[in-house]
Design a protein around this motif. Structure first.
Motif, PDB file in Angstrom:
ATOM      1  N   ALA A 250     -11.011  57.185 102.652  1.00 49.68           N
ATOM      2  CA  ALA A 250     -10.171  56.942 101.647  1.00 49.68           C
ATOM      3  C   ALA A 250      -9.437  56.021 100.804  1.00 49.68           C
ATOM      4  CB  ALA A 250      -8.772  57.714 102.388  1.00 49.68           C
ATOM      5  N   MET A 251      -8.930  54.423 102.374  1.00 49.32           N
ATOM      6  CA  MET A 251      -8.480  53.195 101.623  1.00 49.32           C
ATOM      7  C   MET A 251      -9.820  52.953 101.410  1.00 49.32           C
ATOM      8  SD  MET A 251      -6.112  52.184 104.963  1.00 49.32           S
ATOM      9  CE  MET A 251      -6.827  52.411 106.526  1.00 49.32           C
ATOM     10  N   LEU A 252     -11.062  52.475 101.156  1.00 50.65           N
ATOM     11  CA  LEU A 252     -12.293  52.377 100.711  1.00 50.65           C
ATOM     12  C   LEU A 252     -12.388  52.947  99.280  1.00 50.65           C
ATOM     13  CD1 LEU A 252     -14.454  49.800 100.652  1.00 50.65           C
ATOM     14  CD2 LEU A 252     -15.706  51.720 101.639  1.00 50.65           C
ATOM     15  N   GLY A 253     -12.716  53.461  99.081  1.00 51.28           N
ATOM     16  CA  GLY A 253     -12.526  54.692  97.926  1.00 51.28           C
ATOM     17  C   GLY A 253     -11.195  54.294  96.650  1.00 51.28           C
ATOM     18  N   SER A 254     -10.070  54.043  97.390  1.00 51.13           N
ATOM     19  CA  SER A 254      -9.268  54.093  96.469  1.00 51.13           C
ATOM     20  C   SER A 254      -8.891  52.421  95.780  1.00 51.13           C
ATOM     21  CB  SER A 254      -7.775  53.697  97.173  1.00 51.13           C
ATOM     22  OG  SER A 254      -7.487  55.078  97.764  1.00 51.13           O
ATOM     23  N   PHE A 255      -9.456  51.647  96.734  1.00 54.23           N
ATOM     24  CA  PHE A 255      -9.268  49.734  96.479  1.00 54.23           C
ATOM     25  C   PHE A 255     -10.890  49.539  95.591  1.00 54.23           C
ATOM     26  CE2 PHE A 255      -6.617  49.412  99.843  1.00 54.23           C
ATOM     27  CZ  PHE A 255      -5.855  48.500  99.914  1.00 54.23           C
ATOM     28  N   ILE A 256     -12.112  51.206  95.852  1.00 52.51           N
ATOM     29  CA  ILE A 256     -13.060  50.073  95.349  1.00 52.51           C
ATOM     30  C   ILE A 256     -12.395  50.520  93.915  1.00 52.51           C
ATOM     31  CG2 ILE A 256     -14.877  51.766  94.420  1.00 52.51           C
ATOM     32  CD1 ILE A 256     -15.701  51.396  97.472  1.00 52.51           C
ATOM     33  N   LEU A 257     -12.033  52.193  93.508  1.00 55.95           N
ATOM     34  CA  LEU A 257     -11.465  53.034  91.902  1.00 55.95           C
ATOM     35  C   LEU A 257     -10.705  52.008  91.301  1.00 55.95           C
ATOM     36  CD1 LEU A 257     -11.895  55.318  90.391  1.00 55.95           C
ATOM     37  CD2 LEU A 257      -9.369  56.296  91.351  1.00 55.95           C
ATOM     38  N   ALA A 258      -9.293  51.444  92.189  1.00 56.92           N
ATOM     39  CA  ALA A 258      -9.037  50.324  91.188  1.00 56.92           C
ATOM     40  C   ALA A 258      -9.305  49.003  90.461  1.00 56.92           C
ATOM     41  CB  ALA A 258      -8.156  49.732  92.496  1.00 56.92           C
ATOM     42  N   PHE A 259     -10.577  48.654  91.364  1.00 53.43           N
ATOM     43  CA  PHE A 259     -10.929  47.449  90.850  1.00 53.43           C
ATOM     44  C   PHE A 259     -12.128  48.401  89.676  1.00 53.43           C
ATOM     45  CE2 PHE A 259     -10.189  45.467  94.481  1.00 53.43           C
ATOM     46  CZ  PHE A 259     -10.085  43.673  94.141  1.00 53.43           C
ATOM     47  N   VAL A 260     -12.827  49.155  89.932  1.00 55.44           N
ATOM     48  CA  VAL A 260     -13.884  49.301  88.696  1.00 55.44           C
ATOM     49  C   VAL A 260     -12.238  49.841  87.246  1.00 55.44           C
ATOM     50  CG1 VAL A 260     -14.499  51.479  87.854  1.00 55.44           C
ATOM     51  CG2 VAL A 260     -15.036  51.143  90.163  1.00 55.44           C
ATOM     52  N   GLU A 261     -10.910  50.047  87.920  1.00 54.48           N
ATOM     53  CA  GLU A 261     -10.158  50.556  86.445  1.00 54.48           C
ATOM     54  C   GLU A 261      -9.923  49.488  86.036  1.00 54.48           C
ATOM     55  OE1 GLU A 261      -6.945  52.888  87.669  1.00 54.48           O
ATOM     56  OE2 GLU A 261      -8.281  54.874  87.528  1.00 54.48           O
ATOM     57  N   VAL A 262      -9.210  48.284  86.430  1.00 58.52           N
ATOM     58  CA  VAL A 262      -9.004  47.009  86.358  1.00 58.52           C
ATOM     59  C   VAL A 262     -10.055  45.921  85.612  1.00 58.52           C
ATOM     60  CG1 VAL A 262      -8.320  44.654  87.278  1.00 58.52           C
ATOM     61  CG2 VAL A 262      -7.413  46.776  87.889  1.00 58.52           C
ATOM     62  N   ALA A 263     -11.596  45.978  86.167  1.00 56.22           N
ATOM     63  CA  ALA A 263     -12.285  45.725  84.876  1.00 56.22           C
ATOM     64  C   ALA A 263     -13.480  46.816  83.947  1.00 56.22           C
ATOM     65  CB  ALA A 263     -13.594  45.643  86.228  1.00 56.22           C
ATOM     66  N   GLY A 264     -12.337  47.606  84.439  1.00 55.73           N
ATOM     67  CA  GLY A 264     -12.718  48.102  82.893  1.00 55.73           C
ATOM     68  C   GLY A 264     -12.473  48.005  81.974  1.00 55.73           C
ATOM     69  N   THR A 265     -10.691  48.339  82.058  1.00 52.87           N
ATOM     70  CA  THR A 265      -9.780  46.966  80.883  1.00 52.87           C
ATOM     71  C   THR A 265      -9.512  46.099  80.781  1.00 52.87           C
ATOM     72  OG1 THR A 265      -7.712  49.295  82.446  1.00 52.87           O
ATOM     73  CG2 THR A 265      -6.905  47.342  80.801  1.00 52.87           C
ATOM     74  N   ALA A 266     -10.055  45.340  81.903  1.00 57.57           N
ATOM     75  CA  ALA A 266     -10.671  43.921  80.828  1.00 57.57           C
ATOM     76  C   ALA A 266     -12.158  43.742  80.280  1.00 57.57           C
ATOM     77  CB  ALA A 266     -10.341  42.879  82.273  1.00 57.57           C
ATOM     78  N   LEU A 267     -13.048  44.726  80.513  1.00 51.02           N
ATOM     79  CA  LEU A 267     -14.179  44.290  80.040  1.00 51.02           C
ATOM     80  C   LEU A 267     -14.675  45.293  79.071  1.00 51.02           C
ATOM     81  CD1 LEU A 267     -16.387  43.301  83.978  1.00 51.02           C
ATOM     82  CD2 LEU A 267     -15.324  42.173  81.561  1.00 51.02           C
ATOM     83  N   LEU A 268     -14.430  46.389  79.016  1.00 52.63           N
ATOM     84  CA  LEU A 268     -15.099  47.487  78.121  1.00 52.63           C
ATOM     85  C   LEU A 268     -14.525  46.854  76.727  1.00 52.63           C
ATOM     86  CD1 LEU A 268     -14.034  51.180  79.810  1.00 52.63           C
ATOM     87  CD2 LEU A 268     -16.501  49.806  79.217  1.00 52.63           C
ATOM     88  N   PRO A 269     -13.563  46.530  76.365  1.00 56.15           N
ATOM     89  CA  PRO A 269     -13.867  46.126  74.894  1.00 56.15           C
ATOM     90  C   PRO A 269     -14.194  44.999  75.110  1.00 56.15           C
ATOM     91  CG  PRO A 269     -11.052  46.635  76.206  1.00 56.15           C
ATOM     92  CD  PRO A 269     -12.324  46.314  76.786  1.00 56.15           C
ATOM     93  N   ILE A 270     -14.544  43.691  75.192  1.00 54.43           N
ATOM     94  CA  ILE A 270     -15.021  42.577  75.494  1.00 54.43           C
ATOM     95  C   ILE A 270     -16.740  43.070  75.694  1.00 54.43           C
ATOM     96  CG2 ILE A 270     -16.368  40.638  76.150  1.00 54.43           C
ATOM     97  CD1 ILE A 270     -13.318  40.383  77.018  1.00 54.43           C
ATOM     98  N   VAL A 271     -17.544  43.696  76.417  1.00 57.66           N
ATOM     99  CA  VAL A 271     -18.807  44.534  76.214  1.00 57.66           C
ATOM    100  C   VAL A 271     -18.866  45.417  75.376  1.00 57.66           C
ATOM    101  CG1 VAL A 271     -20.351  45.691  77.740  1.00 57.66           C
ATOM    102  CG2 VAL A 271     -18.964  44.258  78.699  1.00 57.66           C
ATOM    103  N   SER A 272     -18.234  45.860  74.484  1.00 54.88           N
ATOM    104  CA  SER A 272     -18.368  46.966  73.720  1.00 54.88           C
ATOM    105  C   SER A 272     -18.053  46.144  72.619  1.00 54.88           C
ATOM    106  CB  SER A 272     -18.020  48.205  73.726  1.00 54.88           C
ATOM    107  OG  SER A 272     -16.827  48.193  73.791  1.00 54.88           O
ATOM    108  N   GLY A 273     -18.193  45.159  72.160  1.00 55.69           N
ATOM    109  CA  GLY A 273     -17.613  44.650  71.001  1.00 55.69           C
ATOM    110  C   GLY A 273     -16.582  45.622  70.447  1.00 55.69           C
ATOM    111  N   GLY A 274     -15.243  46.352  71.047  1.00 56.40           N
ATOM    112  CA  GLY A 274     -14.165  46.648  70.827  1.00 56.40           C
ATOM    113  C   GLY A 274     -14.293  48.185  69.993  1.00 56.40           C
ATOM    114  N   ILE A 275     -15.282  48.442  70.555  1.00 57.88           N
ATOM    115  CA  ILE A 275     -15.541  49.690  70.693  1.00 57.88           C
ATOM    116  C   ILE A 275     -15.716  50.748  71.190  1.00 57.88           C
ATOM    117  CG2 ILE A 275     -17.456  51.690  69.979  1.00 57.88           C
ATOM    118  CD1 ILE A 275     -19.123  49.791  68.749  1.00 57.88           C
TER     119      ILE A 275
END
Length: 316
Positions: A250-275
């Motif tokens: 449960a603890m491992l899954g929580s931190f994985i999910l949080a890192f995915v969310e934070v990384a997605g927030t930061a990288l998705l606009p850059i990788v997709s060119g704003g799409i």
């Protein structure tokens, strides 16, 4: 660049620690009763409202409150919600223990809706500002910004998670809970008080969920009657991702999910060119969950359970 990495890492750790506190409640109940408690997200919400009520009655202006008073309000609120969890188990779940798995799940959905509606009637449906339990001081760490709120949340969350670890693995009560999780009939034959063990689970799980609610409201500065729905779903997802029934999972899954969310927030606009904007971070999180479950249905640290082992536990 280093400052950004540090700042985003602290953001992920902060969010992940809150998810972990809630996910532990899901995984403990499932580990003992093989039941998904859908009302657990509302324990998260009740924690914030109980703390806010305590602050309003006993302190008033949080700016003039000392650390001891805030700590007392914090633990008073989480203990109160823990007792609510025990009461809910006795009223809504205990009579259904020998029923099919569907019955207690439906009962938990009813409890969830009742709690949300009750808070909406008593406190109103609108969001309410929540004062932080920690100073809003900002620190510069190698070019990244870290707040005392984040540091306080991390310390509080890890102390509570360590406390749960010690309870489950280093105490007599933990031995009893683990015995009941293995086989309730066998535990009864050995003279173990099964009802007491289940009550302990339903006390500690909501207690941790309530603590997560207080820390979440302190972090974002807001609470609402529906706040437990989305966050509870994410914590449930984290528990499944790590392995439902496994506390480390449960603890491992929580931190994985949080890192995915934070990384997605930061990288998705850059990788997709704003799409793709930051609103797609949840889509990314649940997509990863689906991929993990396709490869390992029991989760990362979960133990696959066969029908033969379930029959063994039921009959012996």
């Amino acid at each position: 660049m280093l400052g950004t990495i540090i700042q985003q890492t602290v953001n992920a750790l902060t969010i992940g620690s809150i998810y972990a506190l809630i996910a532990l409640g899901y995984t403990m109940v499932y580990g003992v009763l093989r039941m998904i408690n859908f009302a657990h997200g509302e324990m998260f919400m009740l924690g914030a409202y109980a703390a806010f009520l305590g602050l309003s009655i006993f302190i008033g202006d949080i700016g003039g409150a000392g650390a001891f008073a805030l700590t007392a309000i914090f633990f008073g609120a989480v203990i109160a919600v823990g007792l609510v969890g025990v009461g809910i188990e006795r009223i809504a779940y205990k009579p259904l223990r020998n029923s099919t798995r569907l019955a207690p799940m439906l009962s938990s959905l009813g409890v969830s809706l009742s709690l949300v509606t009750g808070i909406q009637i008593l406190a109103g449906p609108q969001p309410v500002g929540f004062p932080s339990f920690f100073p809003a001081t900002r620190l510069d760490v190698l070019g990244g910004t870290v707040t005392l709120v984040q540091i306080g949340i991390l310390i509080a969350a890890f102390v509570l998670m360590f406390g749960l670890y010690m309870l489950v693995n280093r105490s007599r009560a933990g031995i009893i809970v683990r015995a009941v999780s293995e086989s309730r009939p066998t535990a009864q034959l050995l003279g173990i008080n099964v009802n007491l063990a289940i009550s302990l689970v339903f006390f500690s799980g909501p207690l941790l969920g309530a603590a997560g609610g207080i820390l979440y409201a302190s972090y974002y500065g807001i609470m609402s009657p529906s706040m437990g729905a989305v966050i509870g779903l994410k914590a449930f997802t984290a528990a499944i991702l790590g392995g439902i029934g496994s506390i480390p999972g449960a603890m491992l899954g929580s931190f994985i999910l949080a890192f995915v969310e934070v990384a997605g927030t930061a990288l998705l606009p850059i990788v997709s060119g704003g799409i793709l904007g930051t609103e797609y971070r949840d889509v990314l999180s649940f997509t990863i969950l689906i991929l993990v479950l396709l490869v390992r249905p029991a989760g990362i640290l979960g133990t696959p359970v066969s029908e033969e082992s379930m029959v063994y536990k039921r009959e012996f």
